[in-house]
Design an enzyme around this catalytic site. Structure first.
Site, PDB file in Angstrom:
ATOM      1  N   LYS A 122       8.189  -4.296  -1.203  1.00 57.94           N
ATOM      2  CA  LYS A 122       8.645  -3.093  -1.905  1.00 57.94           C
ATOM      3  C   LYS A 122       9.794  -3.506  -2.808  1.00 57.94           C
ATOM      4  O   LYS A 122      10.289  -4.626  -2.704  1.00 57.94           O
ATOM      5  CB  LYS A 122       9.108  -2.013  -0.912  1.00 57.94           C
ATOM      6  CG  LYS A 122      10.050  -2.559   0.167  1.00 57.94           C
ATOM      7  CD  LYS A 122      10.384  -1.544   1.248  1.00 57.94           C
ATOM      8  CE  LYS A 122       9.278  -1.293   2.226  1.00 57.94           C
ATOM      9  NZ  LYS A 122       8.599  -0.015   2.018  1.00 57.94           N
ATOM     10  N   ARG A 123      10.243  -2.627  -3.705  1.00 56.02           N
ATOM     11  CA  ARG A 123      11.396  -2.968  -4.516  1.00 56.02           C
ATOM     12  C   ARG A 123      12.593  -3.301  -3.639  1.00 56.02           C
ATOM     13  O   ARG A 123      12.744  -2.756  -2.544  1.00 56.02           O
ATOM     14  CB  ARG A 123      11.741  -1.805  -5.445  1.00 56.02           C
ATOM     15  CG  ARG A 123      10.814  -1.702  -6.634  1.00 56.02           C
ATOM     16  CD  ARG A 123      10.868  -2.944  -7.507  1.00 56.02           C
ATOM     17  NE  ARG A 123      12.107  -3.044  -8.227  1.00 56.02           N
ATOM     18  CZ  ARG A 123      12.241  -2.835  -9.529  1.00 56.02           C
ATOM     19  NH1 ARG A 123      11.191  -2.533 -10.270  1.00 56.02           N
ATOM     20  NH2 ARG A 123      13.432  -2.932 -10.116  1.00 56.02           N
TER      21      ARG A 123
ATOM     22  N   LYS B 131      16.398   0.453   1.409  1.00 67.65           N
ATOM     23  CA  LYS B 131      15.174  -0.017   2.043  1.00 67.65           C
ATOM     24  C   LYS B 131      15.458  -1.083   3.112  1.00 67.65           C
ATOM     25  O   LYS B 131      14.589  -1.439   3.904  1.00 67.65           O
ATOM     26  CB  LYS B 131      14.207  -0.545   0.988  1.00 67.65           C
ATOM     27  CG  LYS B 131      13.636   0.550   0.063  1.00 67.65           C
ATOM     28  CD  LYS B 131      12.747  -0.042  -1.023  1.00 67.65           C
ATOM     29  CE  LYS B 131      12.228   0.979  -2.021  1.00 67.65           C
ATOM     30  NZ  LYS B 131      11.042   1.720  -1.546  1.00 67.65           N
TER      31      LYS B 131
ATOM     32  N   THR C 177       4.772   4.725  -0.061  1.00 72.58           N
ATOM     33  CA  THR C 177       3.308   4.674  -0.122  1.00 72.58           C
ATOM     34  C   THR C 177       2.807   3.295   0.297  1.00 72.58           C
ATOM     35  O   THR C 177       1.653   3.168   0.691  1.00 72.58           O
ATOM     36  CB  THR C 177       2.795   4.973  -1.549  1.00 72.58           C
ATOM     37  OG1 THR C 177       3.506   4.151  -2.474  1.00 72.58           O
ATOM     38  CG2 THR C 177       2.981   6.436  -1.901  1.00 72.58           C
TER      39      THR C 177
ATOM     40  N   HIS D 128      11.353  13.131  -6.783  1.00 73.75           N
ATOM     41  CA  HIS D 128      11.031  11.878  -6.077  1.00 73.75           C
ATOM     42  C   HIS D 128      12.178  11.301  -5.283  1.00 73.75           C
ATOM     43  O   HIS D 128      11.991  10.296  -4.593  1.00 73.75           O
ATOM     44  CB  HIS D 128      10.566  10.814  -7.067  1.00 73.75           C
ATOM     45  CG  HIS D 128       9.149  10.992  -7.509  1.00 73.75           C
ATOM     46  ND1 HIS D 128       8.103  10.392  -6.862  1.00 73.75           N
ATOM     47  CD2 HIS D 128       8.608  11.716  -8.513  1.00 73.75           C
ATOM     48  CE1 HIS D 128       6.972  10.738  -7.459  1.00 73.75           C
ATOM     49  NE2 HIS D 128       7.249  11.542  -8.455  1.00 73.75           N
TER      50      HIS D 128
ATOM     51  N   LYS E  13      -0.814   2.045   2.451  1.00 69.21           N
ATOM     52  CA  LYS E  13      -1.759   0.967   2.140  1.00 69.21           C
ATOM     53  C   LYS E  13      -1.886   0.028   3.328  1.00 69.21           C
ATOM     54  O   LYS E  13      -2.991  -0.409   3.680  1.00 69.21           O
ATOM     55  CB  LYS E  13      -1.272   0.166   0.927  1.00 69.21           C
ATOM     56  CG  LYS E  13      -1.059   0.953  -0.338  1.00 69.21           C
ATOM     57  CD  LYS E  13      -0.229   0.153  -1.363  1.00 69.21           C
ATOM     58  CE  LYS E  13       0.365   1.060  -2.409  1.00 69.21           C
ATOM     59  NZ  LYS E  13       1.426   0.390  -3.203  1.00 69.21           N
TER      60      LYS E  13
HETATM   61  C1  PLP Z   1       2.655   0.689  -3.366  1.00 63.36           C
HETATM   62  C2  PLP Z   1       3.533  -0.159  -4.201  1.00 63.36           C
HETATM   63  C3  PLP Z   1       4.916   0.076  -4.222  1.00 63.36           C
HETATM   64  C4  PLP Z   1       5.587   1.145  -3.379  1.00 63.36           C
HETATM   65  O1  PLP Z   1       5.945   0.574  -2.150  1.00 63.36           O
HETATM   66  P1  PLP Z   1       6.968   1.315  -1.153  1.00 63.36           P
HETATM   67  O2  PLP Z   1       6.890   0.494   0.077  1.00 63.36           O
HETATM   68  O3  PLP Z   1       6.436   2.690  -0.944  1.00 63.36           O
HETATM   69  O4  PLP Z   1       8.288   1.286  -1.799  1.00 63.36           O
HETATM   70  C5  PLP Z   1       5.704  -0.738  -5.015  1.00 63.36           C
HETATM   71  N1  PLP Z   1       5.174  -1.742  -5.743  1.00 63.36           N
HETATM   72  C6  PLP Z   1       3.847  -2.002  -5.730  1.00 63.36           C
HETATM   73  C7  PLP Z   1       3.334  -3.139  -6.539  1.00 63.36           C
HETATM   74  C8  PLP Z   1       2.991  -1.221  -4.968  1.00 63.36           C
HETATM   75  O5  PLP Z   1       1.675  -1.488  -4.981  1.00 63.36           O
END
Ligand code: PLP
Length: 821
Positions: free
Chosen positions: A546-547, A552, A654, A358, A658
């Site tokens: 995101k985190r 990032k 990911t 990952h 979304k």
């Molecule tokens: C999809 C998702 C992530 C991943 O987000 P990235 O932008 O790919 O880092 C992290 N936290 C939650 C709650 C998510 O639904």
């Protein structure tokens, strides 16, 4: 009973009975939490028959089954998802109408099961949804943490962590399975005995052990009868407090085992993409792996006499290296309990196990100290040593590699065990999670391994489930799509391409934008309620969720906001479309710099949101406690999706998928899955900027980046960077953000900022200007966002799972048949 036979009367009756029997109340006296529990139990009771039927079918047909092993499952709420996947939503809505209940309000009573940090845990959850929907026999296996990811509070602009007591009121969807409990052993020593036939027998002595007890949670497939299982292990002490029968020494042992059991499953480690060599974490890893492997082998042996057939029936999938002890644990069972010879055991193990990588960031790679692992898991360490001895021998004898290369590839080196290396050697498949990521694995990070095992390496680009992230999260857009192209997209997202026919139609454009507007109103209400900030639903909703991680680059985003504000201060009549910058991010509690970036975002928000001179042209909102539940609300409302990681650092991403699915345009770098998003939707329908991964890797190699040049030659950059240390956003403590200033200009330990924020700043700024221009042409914009939705078909986790099933696990679909009345 079959879910399709459930009537409004039945379900209503069940809810009222549950309220009466469990809480001794009538519906008017019950609290919202109690009504939630009553409805959840009623829905669970509908699931149960299908769940039983699924396992009866598996028992009869004995299909190959995948065990998806993961330290994290970021499931999000279950009730709404189960109602949708069971297709009992109409019945449930009618019951709610008759009882005068608001289903949304009841669903909000469910705690969000946050047994994961971010993308890795959410991927596991999306995979389970797809496995059940596609009718593949599967278990998710993990830990039933008492406390999931912490609840984030923002107090005075700072992140404060609170415990997540998600099990406080029990979990209506879990079923405890005492009958599958197994013992897991830690510590002690290994005694080697000789058996009658001269074989070595290894016995662990003076160990401490805990009992692992599974709790099963149903994973409901969409509109089929398949209900797979998420099996989460709880730990209990083996010895109770039977004081009288204990002499002193045993009493102490009993207390120790009690403490060990309690501590193992206490809490999820809140680090994302970051390794921390904590003993308790290693205990967690071995605990759920040993329990899973033992239980799977027990079950296999009930049906099969020949353990050599294991790879025909079982696939273990190792989600990142966290479950990597699967490999030596399976070897231990095959050698010590099944008494196989090494070669045979090794053949079975490698054919059964597959591994997903990952990340390529060195700080995330797990390397356990020999001292720790050999003390905690003495027999497992012996096996790892032997795996490595044989592997290194092969590198010499078969591949004639140099000393230096063997040094780099050895699983055990410099007092540490490299878990990723062990996964590569002990699995038949090693996959990356996006095309670029897999390419970097093959050509850079894992080049040495790729050269000797070219056939093991493969790509499986991540995906997300459209059931949760469109059908459930955005019912208006889901209905709109279904109205135009039918509902096949729900189980085959490639159908969403048919939306392309409508992207030039003014009527459909208007409808699409109206739905987006309504979702923006819903988010504006959420923000008013939670942040007490008024935002303009006609402004551009520019979202980064995101985190919080330096790679990032939330910092680059907020620096750009600061720059835009500077422009507005110079010229309050600046011609721009109002913009609302929305952030959501948890920082690891020990990640000081990430937490300071949260504070910076909140301080900037405070200054800008309260400046009436800029006429509401920008607003900045930090949404507290980003999780799956509020993600569903934010994603449906986003216009712009910020995916701005330093190229080469984000393995896949990911969140971007979304947002694309919900009609947001990507503002991003050519990193991770962004590259494939651009490939699907076309460069004209994204806003791409910044260094490429090759450029980043080259700059790192020749060490030629000098942020001071940019500071000296670029007035915009100089201005925002200076505002970090002149008290502009921290009048009481001008040095508050100096640490961030230093990270940009001086870097760490003399190395300049490895994330190249100032280097990419100008092209990021230009990309933002292009967005402003593009949004002004509303028809053009509508077409662009519709094209994003229409071209998101590749990013369904159904596509990903079909690839895993065919190319890695060799699974076959097993349909569950149920009679209806
Ligand atoms: C999809 C998702 C992530 C991943 O987000 P990235 O932008 O790919 O880092 C992290 N936290 C939650 C709650 C998510 O639904």
């Amino acid at each position: 009973m079959n879910r399709l036979d459930v009537t409004v009367e039945d379900l209503k009756e069940a809810v009222l009975e549950n309220i009466k029997n469990q809480f001794r109340k009538t519906i008017d006296q019950a609290s919202k939490e109690q009504i939630f529990a009553a409805l959840a139990f009623a829905v669970r009771d509908i699931i149960i028959d299908q769940w039983i039927e699924t396992h009866k079918t598996y028992d009869e047909k004995d299909p190959k089954t995948v065990y998806y092993l993961s330290m994290e499952f970021l499931m999000g709420r279950a009730l709404g998802n189960n109602i949708i996947n069971m297709k009992v939503d109409d019945v449930v809505k009618k019951v709610c109408d008759e009882l005068e209940l608001d289903l949304n309000v009841i669903e909000d009573m469910e705690p969000d099961p946050g047994l994961g940090n971010g993308g890795l845990g959410r991927l596991a959850a999306c995979f389970l949804d797809s496995l059940s929907t596609l009718e593949y026999p599967a278990y998710g296996c993990g830990i039933r943490y008492r406390y999931g990811i912490f609840e984030q509070k923002i107090i005075d602009g700072y992140q404060v962590e609170r415990p997540d007591e998600w099990l406080k009121n029990g979990n209506p969807f879990e079923v405890r399975r005492d009958e599958y409990g197994v013992e897991v052993k830690f510590l002690g020593s290994v005694r080697v005995l000789k058996t009658a036939n001269g074989r070595d027998k290894f016995v662990q002595e003076n160990y401490q052990s805990v009992k692992a007890i599974p709790y099963d949670i149903p994973i409901v497939g969409y509109d089929n009868n398949t209900v797979n299982t998420l099996r989460l292990w709880d730990a209990e002490a083996i010895v109770g407090f039977d004081l009288e029968s204990f002499d002193r020494g045993e009493y102490h042992k009993a207390v120790e085992q009690q403490n060990l059991a309690k501590s193992i499953v206490e809490v999820l480690y809140p680090n994302d993409n970051h390794y921390m060599g904590k003993e308790l974490r290693l205990k967690q890893q071995y605990f759920f792996i040993s329990a899973t492997v033992q239980q799977v082998i027990n079950k296999f042996k009930q049906k099969h006499n020949d353990i050599r057939e294991l790879p025909d029936k079982i696939a273990f999938h190792i989600n990142d290296t966290h479950p990597s002890l699967t490999i030596p644990e399976l070897m231990r069972v095959l050698l010590d309990e099944e008494e196989l010879e090494w070669e045979e055991a090794w053949d079975i193990t490698t054919k059964t196990c597959a591994y997903t990588n990952h990340t390529i960031m060195s700080e995330a790679l797990e390397k356990w100290p020999i001292e720790l692992l050999s003390r905690l898991l003495p027999r497992i360490y012996m096996i790892i040593e032997e795996i490595n001895r044989r592997f290194c021998l092969r590198l010499v004898d078969e591949y004639h590699l140099s000393k230096e290369r063997i040094h780099n590839m050895s699983i055990i080196m410099d007092g540490q065990i490299k878990m990723a290396w062990m996964c590569i050697v002990g699995s038949h498949s090693v996959n990356g999670v996006a095309m670029l990521h897999t390419k970097i694995l093959k050509n850079e990070e894992l080049k040495d391994f790729y050269e000797i095992y070219p056939d093991k390496f493969n790509n499986k680009t991540n995906g997300i489930t459209q059931r949760r992230f469109l059908l459930e999260a955005n019912p208006k857009l889901a209905d709109f799509v279904t109205g135009l192209i039918g509902d096949k997209w729900i189980t085959n997202l490639s159908h969403i391409k048919n939306l392309e026919k409508y992207v030039d139609s003014e009527q459909e454009q208007k409808e699409f934008m109206k739905i987006k507007y309504e979702n923006k109103l819903r988010l504006a209400e959420y923000i008013k309620e939670h942040n007490n900030i008024e935002i303009d639903p006609r402004s551009i909703f520019d979202v980064q969720i995101k985190r919080l991680h330096e790679y990032k680059r939330q910092l680059m985003n907020i620096l750009h906001v600061m720059h835009l504000y500077n422009k507005l201060l110079e010229n309050p009549d600046l011609d721009m479309i109002p913009r609302t910058f929305i952030f959501g991010a948890k920082a690891a509690p020990g990640y000081t710099r990430a937490k300071l970036i949260i504070k910076l975002i909140n301080n900037v928000a405070d200054v800008i949101n309260n400046d009436i001179n800029i006429k509401n042209k920008i607003k900045v909102v930090f949404i507290e406690n980003y999780n799956v539940s509020n993600a569903e609300i934010i994603i449906a409302a986003a216009d712009v999706s910020e995916q701005i990681s330093t190229a080469s650092k984000e393995a896949s991403g990911t969140g971007n998928m979304k947002l694309m699915l919900n009609g947001a345009v990507t503002l991003g770098t050519m990193d991770g899955a962004n590259i494939e998003i651009v490939e699907e939707v076309g460069r004209d329908n994204c806003f791409i900027f910044g260094l490429s991964s090759e450029e980043v890797i080259k700059l790192q190699h020749d060490d030629s980046y000098n942020p001071w040049d940019l500071y000296n030659n670029n007035a915009d950059i100089r201005k925002v960077v200076t505002q970090l240390i002149n008290g502009f956003y921290a009048p009481d403590d001008p040095d508050l953000f100096r640490e961030i200033y230093d990270s940009l200009l001086n870097g760490d330990g003399g190395r300049p900022d490895p994330y190249f924020i100032l280097k990419d700043f100008d092209s990021y700024k230009e990309a933002h200007k292009k967005i402003d221009i593009a949004y002004a042409n509303q028809r053009q914009w509508a077409k662009m966002v519709m094209l994003n939705t229409a071209n998101s078909g590749k990013f369904s986790s159904d596509r990903t799972i079909e690839q895993y099933a065919k190319e890695i696990w060799n699974l076959e679909k097993t349909t569950v048949v149920m009679e209806t009345n």
